[in-house]
Design a protein around this motif. Structure first.
Motif, PDB file in Angstrom:
ATOM      1  N   LEU A 125       5.424  31.609  -8.583  1.00 36.47           N
ATOM      2  CA  LEU A 125       4.739  30.597  -7.757  1.00 36.47           C
ATOM      3  C   LEU A 125       4.010  29.579  -8.624  1.00 36.47           C
ATOM      4  CD1 LEU A 125       3.174  32.902  -5.018  1.00 36.47           C
ATOM      5  CD2 LEU A 125       4.678  30.953  -4.561  1.00 36.47           C
ATOM      6  N   ALA A 126       3.526  30.036  -9.775  1.00 36.13           N
ATOM      7  CA  ALA A 126       2.733  29.176 -10.665  1.00 36.13           C
ATOM      8  C   ALA A 126       3.329  29.252 -12.069  1.00 36.13           C
ATOM      9  CB  ALA A 126       1.281  29.635 -10.668  1.00 36.13           C
ATOM     10  N   PRO A 127       4.418  28.472 -12.323  1.00 33.61           N
ATOM     11  CA  PRO A 127       5.133  28.608 -13.598  1.00 33.61           C
ATOM     12  C   PRO A 127       4.271  28.316 -14.823  1.00 33.61           C
ATOM     13  CG  PRO A 127       6.339  27.189 -12.045  1.00 33.61           C
ATOM     14  CD  PRO A 127       5.021  27.484 -11.423  1.00 33.61           C
ATOM     15  N   LEU A 128       3.127  27.664 -14.630  1.00 40.35           N
ATOM     16  CA  LEU A 128       2.287  27.384 -15.805  1.00 40.35           C
ATOM     17  C   LEU A 128       1.576  28.629 -16.334  1.00 40.35           C
ATOM     18  CD1 LEU A 128      -0.633  27.434 -14.337  1.00 40.35           C
ATOM     19  CD2 LEU A 128      -0.355  24.989 -14.125  1.00 40.35           C
ATOM     20  N   LEU A 129       1.492  29.683 -15.513  1.00 42.38           N
ATOM     21  CA  LEU A 129       0.738  30.879 -15.933  1.00 42.38           C
ATOM     22  C   LEU A 129       1.445  31.636 -17.046  1.00 42.38           C
ATOM     23  CD1 LEU A 129      -0.608  32.757 -12.771  1.00 42.38           C
ATOM     24  CD2 LEU A 129      -1.908  32.000 -14.764  1.00 42.38           C
ATOM     25  N   ARG A 130       0.686  32.071 -18.034  1.00 39.47           N
ATOM     26  CA  ARG A 130       1.247  32.970 -19.058  1.00 39.47           C
ATOM     27  C   ARG A 130       1.345  34.361 -18.441  1.00 39.47           C
ATOM     28  NH1 ARG A 130       1.190  31.146 -24.365  1.00 39.47           N
ATOM     29  NH2 ARG A 130      -0.019  29.246 -24.660  1.00 39.47           N
ATOM     30  N   ARG A 131       2.504  34.972 -18.538  1.00 44.21           N
ATOM     31  CA  ARG A 131       2.718  36.288 -17.921  1.00 44.21           C
ATOM     32  C   ARG A 131       1.708  37.320 -18.445  1.00 44.21           C
ATOM     33  NH1 ARG A 131       2.454  40.345 -16.375  1.00 44.21           N
ATOM     34  NH2 ARG A 131       3.926  41.899 -15.610  1.00 44.21           N
ATOM     35  N   GLU A 132       1.395  37.234 -19.755  1.00 44.15           N
ATOM     36  CA  GLU A 132       0.495  38.240 -20.338  1.00 44.15           C
ATOM     37  C   GLU A 132      -0.955  38.082 -19.868  1.00 44.15           C
ATOM     38  OE1 GLU A 132       2.184  35.956 -21.947  1.00 44.15           O
ATOM     39  OE2 GLU A 132       1.016  34.977 -23.527  1.00 44.15           O
ATOM     40  N   ALA A 230      -2.886  15.176 -17.719  1.00 45.11           N
ATOM     41  CA  ALA A 230      -1.559  14.764 -17.253  1.00 45.11           C
ATOM     42  C   ALA A 230      -0.874  15.921 -16.536  1.00 45.11           C
ATOM     43  CB  ALA A 230      -0.723  14.331 -18.458  1.00 45.11           C
ATOM     44  N   GLY A 231      -0.050  15.585 -15.547  1.00 48.92           N
ATOM     45  CA  GLY A 231       0.735  16.608 -14.863  1.00 48.92           C
ATOM     46  C   GLY A 231       1.909  17.039 -15.727  1.00 48.92           C
ATOM     47  N   ASP A 232       2.578  18.098 -15.303  1.00 48.81           N
ATOM     48  CA  ASP A 232       3.763  18.580 -16.009  1.00 48.81           C
ATOM     49  C   ASP A 232       4.715  19.093 -14.932  1.00 48.81           C
ATOM     50  OD1 ASP A 232       5.654  20.295 -17.245  1.00 48.81           O
ATOM     51  OD2 ASP A 232       4.327  20.536 -18.974  1.00 48.81           O
ATOM     52  N   ALA A 256      -3.203  14.454  -7.175  1.00 44.83           N
ATOM     53  CA  ALA A 256      -2.555  13.132  -7.147  1.00 44.83           C
ATOM     54  C   ALA A 256      -1.646  12.915  -8.359  1.00 44.83           C
ATOM     55  CB  ALA A 256      -3.618  12.036  -7.053  1.00 44.83           C
ATOM     56  N   GLY A 257      -0.710  13.831  -8.580  1.00 40.35           N
ATOM     57  CA  GLY A 257       0.260  13.678  -9.665  1.00 40.35           C
ATOM     58  C   GLY A 257      -0.259  14.159 -11.014  1.00 40.35           C
ATOM     59  N   ARG A 258      -1.519  14.511 -11.066  1.00 42.83           N
ATOM     60  CA  ARG A 258      -2.095  15.034 -12.305  1.00 42.83           C
ATOM     61  C   ARG A 258      -2.613  16.443 -12.038  1.00 42.83           C
ATOM     62  NH1 ARG A 258      -2.064   9.774 -12.750  1.00 42.83           N
ATOM     63  NH2 ARG A 258      -1.835   8.936 -14.846  1.00 42.83           N
ATOM     64  N   LEU A 259      -3.342  16.993 -13.005  1.00 47.73           N
ATOM     65  CA  LEU A 259      -3.918  18.321 -12.804  1.00 47.73           C
ATOM     66  C   LEU A 259      -5.421  18.239 -12.980  1.00 47.73           C
ATOM     67  CD1 LEU A 259      -1.364  20.458 -14.842  1.00 47.73           C
ATOM     68  CD2 LEU A 259      -1.714  20.547 -12.366  1.00 47.73           C
ATOM     69  N   HIS A 293       0.656  27.825 -20.009  1.00 45.70           N
ATOM     70  CA  HIS A 293       1.530  27.254 -21.045  1.00 45.70           C
ATOM     71  C   HIS A 293       1.221  25.776 -21.295  1.00 45.70           C
ATOM     72  CE1 HIS A 293       4.011  30.833 -21.153  1.00 45.70           C
ATOM     73  NE2 HIS A 293       4.138  30.803 -19.837  1.00 45.70           N
ATOM     74  N   LEU A 294       0.205  25.243 -20.640  1.00 42.52           N
ATOM     75  CA  LEU A 294      -0.107  23.816 -20.792  1.00 42.52           C
ATOM     76  C   LEU A 294      -0.669  23.535 -22.186  1.00 42.52           C
ATOM     77  CD1 LEU A 294      -1.928  23.251 -17.383  1.00 42.52           C
ATOM     78  CD2 LEU A 294       0.334  22.352 -17.998  1.00 42.52           C
TER      79      LEU A 294
END
Ligand SMILES: Cc1cc2nc3c(=O)[nH]c(=O)nc-3n(C[C@H](O)[C@H](O)[C@H](O)COP(=O)(O)OP(=O)(O)OC[C@H]3O[C@@H](n4cnc5c(N)ncnc54)[C@H](O)[C@@H]3O)c2cc1C
Length: 378
Positions: A125-132, A230-232, A256-259, A293-294
């Motif tokens: 659901l949240a690909p930015l999260l580090r699994r560990e 910036a968004g990713d 709005a397109g960013r984080l 991972h950002l």
């Protein structure tokens, strides 16, 4: 010296004052005074704009629940766009903090249940999260984005439509009770008079109380910092849920397109025009780079705001027993935008009817739990 006479005088035109003023304007003549050039310069213009019905102590959740129907279906003409829009939230905890998920799930209200998801589902659901970084996780489908500015502007518009008067650039510097009226004098020498005064001065509420000769409620403003980066699109698509670190109270969410990211910082501060500090921003970046991972190349924008709490972290709404006609509306903490519909209505009920309506008592909300007396030593 001319005195501007009203039935109700509201000090502070943030979202709390605006909601209360709009509700009271259905019952009498209301003047609202604001020290800045425009409403929304302080906390109300600096929020994360999230509607999180499972956040905060029980009284906060009950008041938020009482105002949810308003936010979902505001009166016609209140706003041109929906006030709430889909977001959801994934809350994760790392190894050692697993028990927090049990606590959060147990605290969720039956009408807004949350569900446990696997660490892998959280990362899907949240690909930015580090699994560990994820030992346990849960999904809250009831968290939404909230148009904080539209809520504030909607109340200001309703207030005006009901005949209310807003006076900006009027910093109240003196209060006096004379012949059944509060007389509030501004720095520019104007005097505003009304039998009932509503103290919605945000971080300055204890200062206003002191001007009236009252005991403080022990309000503590706490600074919280936020950044925009910036968004990713790959790691953080527009559909990304808010991602919340349950142990650190830190979160990142699309904006709005960013984080937008904020740390769980709560640094005691005097009432002031809060500014972001380099160390706090560096700590947000450090948290982001450890848990996601950002890679943060540049902070595009940053701000800080004050969240104000009394000792029990519940809002204060009620007449001061130490004098006549002085109503406290303070201590909204990190929940003041989503509390505004409920607290605005509570303020009207307590002032105009002398008691809470069944919409509140039916949820176990009592005047005693909200009143300022509980904030003073016994
Ligand atoms: C970083 C951050 C994130 C947040 N995120 C959320 C969120 O996601 N959801 C949520 O619901 N809440 C959130 N909040 C909390 C929310 O922003 C506040 O609880 C809310 O804005 C408080 O509104 P207020 O009207 O009480 O205060 P304010 O907006 O501060 O208004 C008080 C007003 O009183 C005026 N005033 C003070 N003294 C005087 C005087 N002497 N004379 C005249 N005027 C005076 C001030 O100028 C000010 O405009 C967040 C807060 C912060 C800082």
């Amino acid at each position: 010296m001319s005195v501007r006479d009203s039935d109700f005088l509201v000090i502070g035109a943030g979202v709390s004052g605006a909601a209360a003023a709009a509700e009271l304007a259905a019952d009498g003549k209301v003047t609202m005074v604001e020290m800045e050039e425009r409403p929304g310069y302080h906390s109300s213009g600096r929020s994360a704009a999230l509607f999180t019905p499972n956040y905060g102590p029980p009284l906060v959740r009950a008041i938020v629940a009482s105002g949810t129907a308003f936010l979902r279906t505001p009166p016609s003409g209140f706003a041109s766009e929906p006030l709430l829009s889909p977001r959801q939230a994934v809350t994760f905890v790392g190894a050692g903090d697993e028990a927090l998920i049990d606590q959060f799930m147990a605290e969720a209200a039956p009408e807004t249940p949350v569900e446990e998801i696997s660490p892998q589902q959280a990362c899907d659901l949240a690909p930015l999260l580090r699994r560990e970084a994820v030992a346990r996780a849960m999904l809250d489908r009831h968290v939404t984005d909230m148009d904080a500015n539209a809520i504030h502007q909607g109340y200001l518009k309703l207030f005006k439509a009901r005949g209310g008067t807003l006076a900006c650039d009027q910093r109240i510097v003196g209060l006096e009770r004379a012949a059944g009226n509060w007389l509030a004098t501004s720095a520019s020498g104007e005097v505003f008079g009304a039998p009932v005064l509503i103290n919605a001065a945000g971080a300055w509420a204890d200062e206003i109380g002191r001007m009236a000769g009252l005991l403080p409620i022990g309000l503590q403003p706490m600074r919280r910092t936020a950044i925009i980066i910036a968004g990713d699109p790959a790691l953080a698509p527009a559909s990304l849920p808010a991602v919340d670190d349950g142990a650190a109270e830190s979160y990142v969410k699309p904006d709005a397109g960013r984080l937008m990211a904020s740390l769980g910082d709560a640094t005691p501060s005097p009432p002031c025009d809060a500014q972001p500090e380099d160390l706090d921003m560096a700590m947000i970046v450090d948290w982001l780079e450890r848990k996601t991972h950002l890679t943060v190349r540049r902070i595009e924008h940053s701000w800080a705001g004050l969240r104000c709490f009394v000792a029990d972290h519940q809002p204060v709404a009620g007449f001061d027993p130490g004098t006549d006609g002085f109503f406290w509306l303070a201590g909204q903490g990190g929940y003041g935008i989503m509390l505004a519909p409920g607290l605005g209505r509570i303020t009207r009920d307590l002032i105009c009817d002398g008691a809470l309506g069944s919409a509140f008592t039916g949820r176990g909300i009592t005047a005693a739990a909200l009143g300022p007396d509980r904030c003073r030593p016994a």
